[in-house]
Write an enzyme that holds these catalytic residues in place. Sequence first.
Site, PDB file in Angstrom:
ATOM      1  N   GLY A 118       0.770  -1.088  -0.001  1.00  0.00           N
ATOM      2  CA  GLY A 118      -0.053  -0.016  -0.014  1.00  0.00           C
ATOM      3  C   GLY A 118       0.910   1.200   0.180  1.00  0.00           C
ATOM      4  O   GLY A 118       1.925   1.181   0.331  1.00  0.00           O
ATOM      5  N   CYS A 119       0.271   2.323  -0.470  1.00  0.00           N
ATOM      6  CA  CYS A 119       1.208   3.734  -0.440  1.00  0.00           C
ATOM      7  C   CYS A 119       1.494   4.173   0.924  1.00  0.00           C
ATOM      8  O   CYS A 119       2.631   4.501   1.070  1.00  0.00           O
ATOM      9  CB  CYS A 119       0.187   4.785  -1.098  1.00  0.00           C
TER      10      CYS A 119
END
Length: 310
Positions: free
Chosen positions: A121-122
Amino acid sequence: MSQNLKSIFIDGEAGTTGLGIRERLADVSEVVVKSIDPDKRKDPAARKAMMAGVDLVVLCLPDDAAKESVALADELGAQAPKIVDASTAHRVAPDWVYGFAELEPGFATRVANANRVANPGCYPTGGIALLRPLVDAGLLPTDHPVTVNAVSGYSGGGKSMIEAHEAGTAPDFELYGLGLKHKHLPELQVYSRLERRPIFVPSVGNFRQGMLVCVPLHLDTLPGKPKPADLEAALAERYAGSTYVSVLPAEAGGKLEPEALNDTNKLELRVFGNADLGQAVLVARLDNLGKGASGAAVQNIRLMLGLPES
């Protein structure tokens, strides 16, 4: 066309991440991207047939749909392609490799040798990049009460958020995930090697892409009461020689904007600190669509297909 090209199928290529991956792969001369007939995007038999004919599949789907695609690939047995999953579905699954190649020394080799990689995930990309080296160095206890605060451009929020911002109906800034159960928390905790669940407070601003992830620390609560320079040195040692991750001096004036790395796969880390006050704020800057999504996926694809990492 060269017979040595590696073939890739993006299952869910019409979404933001899928489009970003396809655009980046257009610059990779060693691969060819195969597309399914739009009318058959939800046809299991057609998707399975497509999987059987490629070297690697990228899943840009909601979690449940990603699990269904993996089940289709499983049915192919020894002919199953390699998989990069951009969803949240498999990020802490024990039989998947987490796709942050810089996680620890030699980890890029694990990604390269993997058949199934879960793209990070970012937000966790920034948080883990800051926290994991400090935990490994003994500067941050695994049970330390960690708080992670972050702001992202609206492109990370999905179709409805993107439409609201582009229509001018969304607020300029808002906190979210205040139920403290954001879907990125499990991977943030597991790969930072934290025993205590961190508090994570994400937010979104009225800009398309770019991200800042911040970790505030009271240094007198840490073993040996380290100085900000000690934290910076630990980060610099971990990422020395890295292609995409760099540790930079704190910006003069104590300001940092989130959009400077847009359209790159770069990740910058900084330690803002005051030794006299015994306080520090660790900051990661990245493009939520780059190193936080499509850029990282293409980096993993390159590794898994035996291509140069950059």
